[in-house]
Design a protein around this motif. Structure first.
Motif, PDB file in Angstrom:
ATOM      1  N   UNK A 114      44.719  36.143  29.863  1.00 10.87           N
ATOM      2  CA  UNK A 114      46.065  35.670  29.548  1.00 10.87           C
ATOM      3  C   UNK A 114      47.123  36.755  29.739  1.00 10.87           C
ATOM      4  N   UNK A 115      46.789  38.018  29.489  1.00 10.71           N
ATOM      5  CA  UNK A 115      47.790  39.089  29.399  1.00 10.71           C
ATOM      6  C   UNK A 115      47.641  40.195  30.433  1.00 10.71           C
ATOM      7  N   UNK A 116      46.875  39.972  31.489  1.00 14.74           N
ATOM      8  CA  UNK A 116      46.615  41.047  32.448  1.00 14.74           C
ATOM      9  C   UNK A 116      47.901  41.637  33.028  1.00 14.74           C
ATOM     10  N   UNK A 121      52.123  46.013  32.953  1.00 13.81           N
ATOM     11  CA  UNK A 121      53.530  46.353  32.714  1.00 13.81           C
ATOM     12  C   UNK A 121      53.656  47.574  31.787  1.00 13.81           C
ATOM     13  N   UNK A 122      52.730  47.707  30.837  1.00 12.81           N
ATOM     14  CA  UNK A 122      52.806  48.786  29.856  1.00 12.81           C
ATOM     15  C   UNK A 122      51.901  49.976  30.185  1.00 12.81           C
ATOM     16  N   UNK A 134      43.808  49.090  39.001  1.00 13.07           N
ATOM     17  CA  UNK A 134      43.370  48.181  37.957  1.00 13.07           C
ATOM     18  C   UNK A 134      43.124  46.791  38.518  1.00 13.07           C
ATOM     19  N   UNK A 135      41.977  46.225  38.201  1.00 13.64           N
ATOM     20  CA  UNK A 135      41.706  44.846  38.603  1.00 13.64           C
ATOM     21  C   UNK A 135      41.173  44.086  37.400  1.00 13.64           C
ATOM     22  N   UNK A 136      41.504  42.827  37.339  1.00 13.80           N
ATOM     23  CA  UNK A 136      41.038  41.983  36.237  1.00 13.80           C
ATOM     24  C   UNK A 136      39.513  41.899  36.185  1.00 13.80           C
ATOM     25  N   UNK A 137      38.824  41.658  37.299  1.00  9.14           N
ATOM     26  CA  UNK A 137      37.356  41.600  37.218  1.00  9.14           C
ATOM     27  C   UNK A 137      36.733  42.891  36.680  1.00  9.14           C
ATOM     28  N   UNK A 138      37.247  44.038  37.111  1.00 11.16           N
ATOM     29  CA  UNK A 138      36.727  45.316  36.618  1.00 11.16           C
ATOM     30  C   UNK A 138      36.962  45.460  35.120  1.00 11.16           C
ATOM     31  N   UNK A 139      38.165  45.090  34.668  1.00  2.36           N
ATOM     32  CA  UNK A 139      38.470  45.205  33.240  1.00  2.36           C
ATOM     33  C   UNK A 139      37.623  44.240  32.416  1.00  2.36           C
TER      34      UNK A 139
END
Length: 182
Positions: A114-116, A121-122, A134-139
C-alpha cells in the motif's frame, strides 16, 4: 544502556535513532557511516553496493567491540543499521546482554504494497542516499525474512502494519526491556 536498532533498508532506523537521541539524550552511531568510512578510506574491497552478508561480516565485529567498550565504560549508545546479525546475542556474555536493548523494524506485506511509493518519498529524510535500487519485490522478501529471523531468535520487533507510528512503540519496548532486567 545500549540500544541496537535493526531492520531492512528504508524502515526508518536512522530516523528512529535520531528521535531516540532526542528522547533519551543518548548519542547514536549509524553503521552506514562506519561503512562509508571504511569504504572511502580504502581499507576494504567492499563497496556500498556489496552484498549485505559480506558487509555484516566486515562491519559487525567492529561494531560489536565498540558496544563492548561502551558497556565496560558504563557508557550509553544507540547503534542503528542493517548490519546487525540476528544471532547477535551469541557475541555477548549474559552480563553484557543485560545492558543491551534490541529492536528490529519490519514492514508487513500489506503495508509495503500500500505504501511503497510513500516509503520511497521519505528515503532521504535523515541521510541522502547516493543510490537507491529499491524494489517492492526485494523489500517484500527481505522484510518477510527479517520477521522469520526475529521469531526464530526471539527478538523484539515492531511490525509496521497499519500506520507508521514507530517512535512510541520503540520507547515502550525499550523501557519494557529495561524494566524486565531489574
Amino acid at each position: 544502556m545500549i540500544i541496537l536498532i535493526a531492520g531492512d533498508t528504508h524502515t526508518g532506523k536512522t530516523n528512529l535513532a535520531q528521535k531516540l537521541l532526542e528522547h533519551f539524550k543518548i548519542p547514536y552511531l549509524s553503521i552506514d557511516h562506519l561503512k562509508m568510512g571504511v569504504n572511502r578510506s580504502g581499507n576494504s574491497v567492499l563497496t556500498p553496493e556489496s552484498d549485505d552478508d559480506a558487509l555484516t561480516e566486515k562491519l559487525w565485529p567492529i561494531v560489536r567491540e565498540m558496544v563492548k567498550t561502551c558497556i565496560e565504560n558504563n557508557q550509553s549508545l544507540i547503534v542503528e543499521g542493517c548490519y546487525i546479525p540476528f544471532d547477535w546475542k551469541k557475541d555477548f556474555s549474559e552480563e553484557e546482554k543485560k545492558s543491551i536493548s534490541y529492536l528490529c523494524l519490519i514492514f508487513c506485506r500489506a503495508y509495503l504494497e500500500k505504501n511503497f511509493e510513500q516509503i520511497r518519498k521519505y528515503e532521504n529524510i535523515i541521510e541522502r542516499r547516493q543510490y537507491s535500487e529499491l524494489s517492492l519485490p526485494d523489500m517484500l522478501h527481505s522484510n518477510e525474512k527479517g520477521l522469520q529471523n526475529c521469531i526464530e531468535y526471539r527478538l523484539d520487533h515492531i511490525l509496521i502494519d497499519n500506520k507508521y507510528e514507530v517512535f512510541p512503540l520503540a520507547v515502550a519496548s525499550i523501557e519494557k526491556q529495561l524494566k524486565d532486567r531489574t
